[in-house]
Design a protein around this motif. Sequence first.
Motif, short mmCIF file in Angstrom:
data_model
loop_
_atom_site.label_atom_id
_atom_site.label_comp_id
_atom_site.label_asym_id
_atom_site.label_seq_id
_atom_site.Cartn_x
_atom_site.Cartn_y
_atom_site.Cartn_z
N UNK A 1 -10.07 -3.27 -8.95
CA UNK A 1 -9.07 -2.86 -7.97
C UNK A 1 -8.42 -4.04 -7.25
N UNK B 1 -4.49 -5.26 -7.07
CA UNK B 1 -3.75 -5.41 -5.81
C UNK B 1 -2.98 -6.73 -5.79
N UNK C 1 6.04 -7.66 -6.16
CA UNK C 1 6.87 -7.02 -5.14
C UNK C 1 7.88 -7.99 -4.56
N UNK C 2 8.85 -7.41 -3.87
CA UNK C 2 9.86 -8.22 -3.19
C UNK C 2 9.22 -8.97 -2.02
N UNK D 1 9.90 -10.48 1.56
CA UNK D 1 10.87 -10.43 2.65
C UNK D 1 10.55 -11.52 3.65
N UNK E 1 -5.89 -2.86 12.03
CA UNK E 1 -4.78 -2.09 11.47
C UNK E 1 -4.40 -0.94 12.39
N UNK F 1 -1.40 -2.98 13.79
CA UNK F 1 -0.73 -2.81 12.50
C UNK F 1 -0.88 -3.99 11.56
N UNK G 1 4.09 -10.13 6.60
CA UNK G 1 3.96 -10.70 5.26
C UNK G 1 4.13 -9.63 4.19
N UNK G 2 4.78 -10.00 3.08
CA UNK G 2 4.91 -9.08 1.96
C UNK G 2 5.00 -9.92 0.69
N UNK H 1 1.75 -12.62 1.03
CA UNK H 1 0.66 -11.70 1.35
C UNK H 1 -0.43 -11.77 0.30
N UNK I 1 -2.22 0.68 -7.75
CA UNK I 1 -2.56 0.29 -6.37
C UNK I 1 -1.37 0.61 -5.46
N UNK J 1 0.00 1.41 -1.99
CA UNK J 1 -0.32 1.34 -0.56
C UNK J 1 0.70 2.20 0.18
N UNK K 1 2.52 3.95 3.46
CA UNK K 1 2.84 3.89 4.89
C UNK K 1 3.26 5.29 5.32
N UNK L 1 -9.00 6.63 -2.40
CA UNK L 1 -9.18 5.20 -2.65
C UNK L 1 -9.67 4.95 -4.06
N UNK M 1 -7.05 3.61 -5.93
CA UNK M 1 -6.44 2.43 -5.34
C UNK M 1 -5.42 2.73 -4.27
N UNK N 1 -4.26 3.37 -0.56
CA UNK N 1 -4.73 3.03 0.77
C UNK N 1 -3.64 3.33 1.78
N UNK O 1 -1.73 1.81 4.90
CA UNK O 1 -1.59 0.49 5.50
C UNK O 1 -0.90 0.63 6.84
N UNK O 2 -1.10 -0.40 7.70
CA UNK O 2 -0.57 -0.32 9.04
C UNK O 2 0.86 -0.81 9.17
N UNK O 3 1.26 -1.73 8.29
CA UNK O 3 2.58 -2.34 8.42
C UNK O 3 3.48 -1.90 7.26
N UNK P 1 5.75 -3.54 5.89
CA UNK P 1 5.96 -4.65 4.95
C UNK P 1 4.96 -4.63 3.80
N UNK P 2 3.81 -3.96 3.98
CA UNK P 2 2.81 -3.91 2.91
C UNK P 2 2.97 -2.68 2.04
N UNK P 3 3.95 -1.82 2.35
CA UNK P 3 3.97 -0.48 1.76
C UNK P 3 4.56 -0.48 0.36
N UNK P 4 4.01 0.39 -0.51
CA UNK P 4 4.61 0.69 -1.81
C UNK P 4 5.20 2.09 -1.81
N UNK Q 1 11.02 -1.87 4.14
CA UNK Q 1 9.97 -1.84 3.12
C UNK Q 1 10.38 -2.70 1.93
N UNK Q 2 9.45 -3.50 1.38
CA UNK Q 2 9.78 -4.30 0.20
C UNK Q 2 9.91 -3.41 -1.03
#
Lengths: 309, 140
Positions: free
Chosen positions: A45, A49, A56-57, A59, A212, A216, A223-224, A228, B11, B13, B15, B40, B43, B45, B47-49, B51-54, B77-78
């Motif tokens: 896993x 990740x 990913x993009x 930013x 989190x 957050x 970070x992305x 990240x 995986x 993530x 939001x 989980x 995979x 999850x 997430x809190x931000x 920016x981490x989201x899929x 979101x990216x």
Amino acid sequence: MLKLLFAYFIFPGLIFSATVGLLAGWLERKISARLQWRLGPPWYQNFVDIVKLLGKETILPEASSKVFVLAPLLSVLSLSLVATILGVNLFGLSQGFSGDLIVLVYLLTIPALAAIIGASSSRNPLASVGASREIKLLLAYELPFILAIVAVVIRSGGVIHLSQIISYQKFNHSHIFSASGISLSGLLALVVGLLVGMAKLGMGPFDVSEAEQEIMGGVMVEYSGLPLALFKLSKAMLMYIVPVFLISLFLAKDTTVVFLLGKLLFILIVFILVKNTNPRLRIDQIIRFFWGPVTLLAVLAVGLAILGW
Amino acid sequence: MDLKTKALTKSIWVFHISAGSCNNCDIEILDCLTPRFDLERFGIQLVGSVRHADALLITGAMNRKSVPRLKKLYEQAPKPCFVIAVGQCALSMHMFRDSYNTVGPLDKILPVDLYIPGCPPKPEAIIDGLVKLVAAVRGK
């Protein structure tokens, strides 16, 4: 030169420590899941990740500087140096150099500093809250950490050379044991080392800088993509480096692969169990904890080490 | 199917955005993470931000206050980033369709990748929807 590059990038440096660290990170998630009566993710896993984050993009915040991208890189590169120095000493590939213990102590603070610098350069208010908590955490745990190392240095006859500390333990006994049973000073220093290690990993009750639920993701909030992924990778490498550092200081009697793996698993499982049974502390509680009881324990360990217990 | 897509579908993530829901869908979403359903293991999850989201998991009937924030979050979101509409309110505004304050169903505002109907949808329905999303993305 080629040998050095191989040691730095492949074994026992970047790639080796990242692989073991990502597996250790999976162990953390899996055992946490089993403790909560869940199934948990498959073993690959954390690798998935990282690969996903690379695709990913990325930013960049409008107001950020170059430091925003350089900070995670600094974190990964300094940790691969730590992994290399630890690895060559522990696997007996080289003798290291005199004073490498001090270099390691300094290099181990760089991931925290990188997180602070990167978070501050993103100009996000939540990231700056996380950065300020990380600074306080660093101030809290460095003092007992150095005292615990001093206890080890005194017990091995005043050497600050990691390979000599390891060979002292090989020829005599691990630092948690003495000639007659368990050594009190070594055991106390190991307890301090485990607590500080958890704070360095930012796990368990000490994960205030990345909380989190309240801020957050804290230092990671902006970070992305690639940066990240680098931060996640440095976190994974730390999951390997902190236990191995504790092993080479306290438990280096037998360093064959099987015993090393067993000791690594033991320390990781202690970390994970403590993490899963303790709620997150506030930052003021953490500072009081580390500057109070933990520092007292560390001072006691140094005193007992001087007395030769 | 390339490595990027494969890793993305393994995986995800998530939001979670509550754009004015009654909290019922949100409770069912949290149920998906409990021991009985345990997302989980795929995979997935929370997430809190952003920016981490899929994936953006959006619940509730869009109202005039939440729509600008929703658009902002989608821009933050990216990419690639999926949009998942959960619950009858996000799909069709449900019983709020004649309200003075609602703006429109979610797919008039953002490009929606997955619709999960129900009031609220069961955790089984949410997991089923996610499996279909993964199959569709991999089939592309």
